[in-house]
Structure formats: C-alpha cells, structure tokens
Design a protein around this motif. Structure first.
Motif, PDB file in Angstrom:
ATOM      1  N   ARG A   1       0.809  -1.222   0.000  1.00 48.15           N
ATOM      2  CA  ARG A   1       0.000   0.000   0.000  1.00 48.15           C
ATOM      3  C   ARG A   1       0.843   1.272   0.000  1.00 48.15           C
ATOM      4  O   ARG A   1       0.418   2.293  -0.502  1.00 48.15           O
ATOM      5  CB  ARG A   1      -0.939   0.019   1.208  1.00 48.15           C
ATOM      6  CG  ARG A   1      -2.021  -1.016   1.130  1.00 48.15           C
ATOM      7  CD  ARG A   1      -2.962  -0.925   2.316  1.00 48.15           C
ATOM      8  NE  ARG A   1      -3.825  -2.071   2.417  1.00 48.15           N
ATOM      9  CZ  ARG A   1      -4.935  -2.253   1.717  1.00 48.15           C
ATOM     10  NH1 ARG A   1      -5.303  -1.360   0.850  1.00 48.15           N
ATOM     11  NH2 ARG A   1      -5.652  -3.328   1.866  1.00 48.15           N
ATOM     12  N   ASP A   2       2.034   1.224   0.588  1.00 45.69           N
ATOM     13  CA  ASP A   2       2.853   2.427   0.672  1.00 45.69           C
ATOM     14  C   ASP A   2       3.852   2.564  -0.478  1.00 45.69           C
ATOM     15  O   ASP A   2       4.686   3.460  -0.474  1.00 45.69           O
ATOM     16  CB  ASP A   2       3.563   2.504   2.017  1.00 45.69           C
ATOM     17  CG  ASP A   2       4.512   1.339   2.274  1.00 45.69           C
ATOM     18  OD1 ASP A   2       4.502   0.361   1.487  1.00 45.69           O
ATOM     19  OD2 ASP A   2       5.262   1.404   3.266  1.00 45.69           O
ATOM     20  N   ASP A   3       3.765   1.706  -1.489  1.00 50.91           N
ATOM     21  CA  ASP A   3       4.641   1.821  -2.651  1.00 50.91           C
ATOM     22  C   ASP A   3       4.289   3.068  -3.463  1.00 50.91           C
ATOM     23  O   ASP A   3       3.134   3.482  -3.519  1.00 50.91           O
ATOM     24  CB  ASP A   3       4.498   0.594  -3.559  1.00 50.91           C
ATOM     25  CG  ASP A   3       5.270  -0.607  -3.048  1.00 50.91           C
ATOM     26  OD1 ASP A   3       6.184  -0.413  -2.227  1.00 50.91           O
ATOM     27  OD2 ASP A   3       4.947  -1.731  -3.453  1.00 50.91           O
TER      28      ASP A   3
ATOM     29  N   SER B   1       0.572   5.741  -5.185  1.00 52.47           N
ATOM     30  CA  SER B   1       0.393   7.130  -4.744  1.00 52.47           C
ATOM     31  C   SER B   1      -0.914   7.769  -5.225  1.00 52.47           C
ATOM     32  O   SER B   1      -1.521   8.551  -4.494  1.00 52.47           O
ATOM     33  CB  SER B   1       1.581   7.987  -5.172  1.00 52.47           C
ATOM     34  OG  SER B   1       1.668   8.046  -6.580  1.00 52.47           O
TER      35      SER B   1
ATOM     36  N   GLU C   1      -4.122   5.981  -3.042  1.00 53.21           N
ATOM     37  CA  GLU C   1      -4.058   5.840  -1.589  1.00 53.21           C
ATOM     38  C   GLU C   1      -5.418   6.080  -0.950  1.00 53.21           C
ATOM     39  O   GLU C   1      -6.278   6.758  -1.516  1.00 53.21           O
ATOM     40  CB  GLU C   1      -3.067   6.850  -1.007  1.00 53.21           C
ATOM     41  CG  GLU C   1      -1.632   6.578  -1.351  1.00 53.21           C
ATOM     42  CD  GLU C   1      -0.701   7.639  -0.814  1.00 53.21           C
ATOM     43  OE1 GLU C   1      -1.166   8.745  -0.476  1.00 53.21           O
ATOM     44  OE2 GLU C   1       0.497   7.349  -0.727  1.00 53.21           O
TER      45      GLU C   1
END
Length: 109
Positions: free
Chosen positions: A27-29, A33, A36
């Motif tokens: 999810r934080d890749d 972006s 999100e």
C-alpha cells in the motif's frame, strides 16, 4: 469505503505489475500514490462518483490487460464486474459492486 477502494486498486496493480520472485507491491509503494486511502477519502467526502469510477477503471484496465484482455474467461468476468461498478450513479450504490470487484480480484490473484 476508502479502504475498499484502495484494496481494489492494490489488487489490480498487483495483477498488472507484480512478478514472481520480486518483492510484493504494498500500500505504501510509490506505484500506489494516486490510489491511496487518503486520495479516495477526499473523493468519497466530495461524493465524486465519476472520478472514483475513473480511478478504479484505470486500475481495472491494467489488470484486464495483465490477465489477457476481455476475450479470456477471467477478463470477461472482470470486465462485467467493472461495467457494473461503472454504471452506478450514487455513492450509496457503490458498495455492493465494489465488494464484488474486490472479491473477484482477490480470487484471481
């Protein structure tokens, strides 16, 4: 709903870009972006169904291409579920088609 939208995007991007033997997409890749939870949260608060559908359609398009297109059995079902999601006109109606889309994407991972 924001988490559900983010999950659908994540599953689509995993199908499109994750390869065996590489590190998983999270999810934080950076790839996530534009998809999100906070981005979807803003759109949900604004009630912007069309932009939400557009973002999901972008991701589904990538996943559809990754599984061989709409001519393949997996692709036909994905396209059907995406079309159902895209035909919704109000925020209140998004939940059921979105859950169906998420469940299907999870199953074909």
């Amino acid at each position: 709903m924001e988490l559900l939208l983010e999950t659908v995007a994540l599953f689509c991007l995993k199908l499109a870009y994750e390869t065996e033997g590489s590190s998983p997409i999270l999810r934080d890749d950076l790839l996530m972006s534009d998809y999100e939870r906070e981005v979807f949260g803003l759109l949900v608060r604004k009630g912007d169904v069309e932009v939400i559908q557009s973002k999901v359609d972008e991701c589904v398009g990538l996943a559809l291409e990754a599984i061989g297109g709409a001519d393949k059995p997996l692709g036909r079902e994905l396209q059907r579920l995406a079309a159902e999601f895209s035909s919704i006109q109000t925020m209140e109606q998004l939940d059921a088609p979105l859950v169906a889309l998420k469940d299907y994407l999870k199953d074909i991972q």
